[in-house]
Motif scaffolding. Sequence first.
Motif, mmCIF file in Angstrom:
data_model
loop_
_atom_site.group_PDB
_atom_site.id
_atom_site.type_symbol
_atom_site.label_atom_id
_atom_site.label_comp_id
_atom_site.label_asym_id
_atom_site.label_seq_id
_atom_site.Cartn_x
_atom_site.Cartn_y
_atom_site.Cartn_z
ATOM 1 N N PRO A 1 0.800 -1.231 0.000
ATOM 2 C CA PRO A 1 0.000 0.000 0.000
ATOM 3 C C PRO A 1 0.831 1.279 0.000
ATOM 4 C CG PRO A 1 -0.974 -1.600 1.481
ATOM 5 C CD PRO A 1 0.333 -2.185 1.033
ATOM 6 N N ASP A 2 2.054 1.244 0.579
ATOM 7 C CA ASP A 2 2.871 2.457 0.612
ATOM 8 C C ASP A 2 3.662 2.669 -0.676
ATOM 9 O OD1 ASP A 2 4.778 0.503 0.749
ATOM 10 O OD2 ASP A 2 5.651 1.152 2.659
ATOM 11 N N GLY A 3 3.459 1.795 -1.683
ATOM 12 C CA GLY A 3 4.137 1.928 -2.957
ATOM 13 C C GLY A 3 5.410 1.122 -3.071
ATOM 14 N N SER A 4 5.907 0.595 -1.960
ATOM 15 C CA SER A 4 7.120 -0.217 -2.009
ATOM 16 C C SER A 4 6.798 -1.606 -2.555
ATOM 17 C CB SER A 4 7.740 -0.334 -0.619
ATOM 18 O OG SER A 4 6.848 -1.008 0.273
#
Length: 215
Positions: free
Chosen positions: A175-178
């Motif tokens: 979800p945080d893009g990582s």
Amino acid sequence: LRDVYKRQRHHPAALLGWLRAFRPAYLLTTPAMAGRLAELSLQAGGGPALARLLCFGEAVAPPLRAALRAAFGATVIDRYSCEELGWLALQCPRHDHLHVMSANVRLEVVDANGRPCPEGEPGRVVLTGLHSHAMPLIRYEIGDVAVRGPDCDCGIRLPVLARVLGRTRHFLRLPDGSERLAGLTGEHWRGIAPVAEFRLVQYGDGLLEAFLRCD
């Protein structure tokens, strides 16, 4: 009926039966098939002895090497290649890591900004072919993720790949893009349940859906 016959003949259990009957010294196959054959062999108390097991097409993880030694007594010989440029790296004769065929290709491991990754840090594989004048490929990204390693003590001075982790599509986006490498191949599923087949779908909103068929 012909298709049914082909599926039955190439089922892992049928291939293991062929190995027991033919008893070859060398076996060339994919890591996924090798792992399934090892699993069936260990369930039956052990398989036929193999001197060498040559793998291609997929990354070879350390647990798979251990399973193949336990099942067949085999030493795994890994190779790294691609359709566009041929051989990229071959396994070290003394260790499990790979030596880059630098006379054939310039292989870089880079971060998201195209900068070289330090040793031990995963990065994208970028290739420049050194043998094709008709269609040169320069800094060609093949969608693989690998880790550079330190110089080897075996006497071979070629660059070292500590590991090839797999394809970029094997990573899950959090979800945080990582992104995180997902160990979701067959042997991981069968450590939880008797999964025979699986399919994974990751949707744009972060939802991951698994379809499983269990024995």
